[in-house]
Design a protein around this motif. Structure first.
Motif, PDB file in Angstrom:
ATOM      1  N   ARG A  24       0.859  -1.179   0.000  1.00 29.84           N
ATOM      2  CA  ARG A  24       0.000   0.000   0.000  1.00 29.84           C
ATOM      3  C   ARG A  24       0.895   1.229   0.000  1.00 29.84           C
ATOM      4  O   ARG A  24       1.708   1.430   0.901  1.00 29.84           O
ATOM      5  CB  ARG A  24      -0.890   0.006   1.243  1.00 29.84           C
ATOM      6  CG  ARG A  24      -1.804   1.210   1.334  1.00 29.84           C
ATOM      7  CD  ARG A  24      -2.743   1.090   2.521  1.00 29.84           C
ATOM      8  NE  ARG A  24      -2.048   0.905   3.783  1.00 29.84           N
ATOM      9  CZ  ARG A  24      -1.650   1.904   4.575  1.00 29.84           C
ATOM     10  NH1 ARG A  24      -1.872   3.145   4.241  1.00 29.84           N
ATOM     11  NH2 ARG A  24      -1.038   1.636   5.710  1.00 29.84           N
ATOM     12  N   ILE A  26       1.795   4.834   0.755  1.00 28.98           N
ATOM     13  CA  ILE A  26       1.359   5.806   1.751  1.00 28.98           C
ATOM     14  C   ILE A  26       1.473   7.225   1.201  1.00 28.98           C
ATOM     15  O   ILE A  26       0.557   8.020   1.313  1.00 28.98           O
ATOM     16  CB  ILE A  26       2.172   5.674   3.051  1.00 28.98           C
ATOM     17  CG1 ILE A  26       1.880   4.306   3.698  1.00 28.98           C
ATOM     18  CG2 ILE A  26       1.866   6.800   4.020  1.00 28.98           C
ATOM     19  CD1 ILE A  26       2.755   3.986   4.880  1.00 28.98           C
ATOM     20  N   ASP A  40       5.247   6.964   9.856  1.00 25.27           N
ATOM     21  CA  ASP A  40       3.867   6.511   9.745  1.00 25.27           C
ATOM     22  C   ASP A  40       3.739   5.241  10.574  1.00 25.27           C
ATOM     23  O   ASP A  40       4.542   4.320  10.423  1.00 25.27           O
ATOM     24  CB  ASP A  40       3.506   6.243   8.285  1.00 25.27           C
ATOM     25  CG  ASP A  40       2.027   6.033   8.099  1.00 25.27           C
ATOM     26  OD1 ASP A  40       1.521   4.957   8.509  1.00 25.27           O
ATOM     27  OD2 ASP A  40       1.360   6.925   7.553  1.00 25.27           O
ATOM     28  N   SER A  42       1.871   2.743  10.338  1.00 26.82           N
ATOM     29  CA  SER A  42       1.644   1.504   9.583  1.00 26.82           C
ATOM     30  C   SER A  42       2.941   0.905   9.038  1.00 26.82           C
ATOM     31  O   SER A  42       2.938  -0.222   8.556  1.00 26.82           O
ATOM     32  CB  SER A  42       0.648   1.747   8.449  1.00 26.82           C
ATOM     33  OG  SER A  42       1.132   2.718   7.553  1.00 26.82           O
ATOM     34  N   GLY A  74       8.878   2.386  12.328  1.00 27.13           N
ATOM     35  CA  GLY A  74       7.869   3.193  11.662  1.00 27.13           C
ATOM     36  C   GLY A  74       8.374   4.464  11.015  1.00 27.13           C
ATOM     37  O   GLY A  74       7.595   5.264  10.519  1.00 27.13           O
ATOM     38  N   ALA A 100       3.659   0.597   3.005  1.00 28.46           N
ATOM     39  CA  ALA A 100       3.691  -0.478   3.993  1.00 28.46           C
ATOM     40  C   ALA A 100       3.103  -1.744   3.387  1.00 28.46           C
ATOM     41  O   ALA A 100       2.405  -1.704   2.385  1.00 28.46           O
ATOM     42  CB  ALA A 100       2.909  -0.076   5.238  1.00 28.46           C
TER      43      ALA A 100
END
Length: 101
Positions: A24, A26, A40, A42, A74, A100
């Protein structure tokens, strides 16, 4: 709930099974030769980068210094090494896509 992508051919054989680790994106950021970072929550369990450079060739008598990427709790960090020759060395610039799993 399971997430991912599975593709079969006409005979029913699986030709792609990407159901285990789906990426995904970001965000993206333009890298201009300066060190930086993005955080982040995630990305704590892992992340990925895709760096799309502006150019591939530097000075013939110098070097093209590309960014180094690392993930830690992260936070994605990118750093550039110091120039050996202020006159001929160049920092690799471009667009960084990160995300992520």
């Amino acid at each position: 709930m399971a997430a991912g992508l599975t593709i079969w051919d006409a005979s029913g054989n699986i030709v792609l099974d990407a159901s285990h680790r789906t990426l995904r994106i970001i965000d993206s950021v333009v890298l201009d030769g300066s060190n930086g970072s993005r955080s982040d929550p995630s990305m704590v369990s892992g992340g990925f980068v895709s760096f799309q450079s502006d150019r591939y060739i530097g000075w013939l008598s110098g070097g093209l210094i590309h960014p180094q990427f690392s993930f830690n709790n992260g936070t994605l960090t990118w750093t550039y090494s110091a120039k050996n020759s202020a006159q001929y060395d160049e920092y690799q610039t471009g667009i960084l896509f990160y995300g992520a799993y």
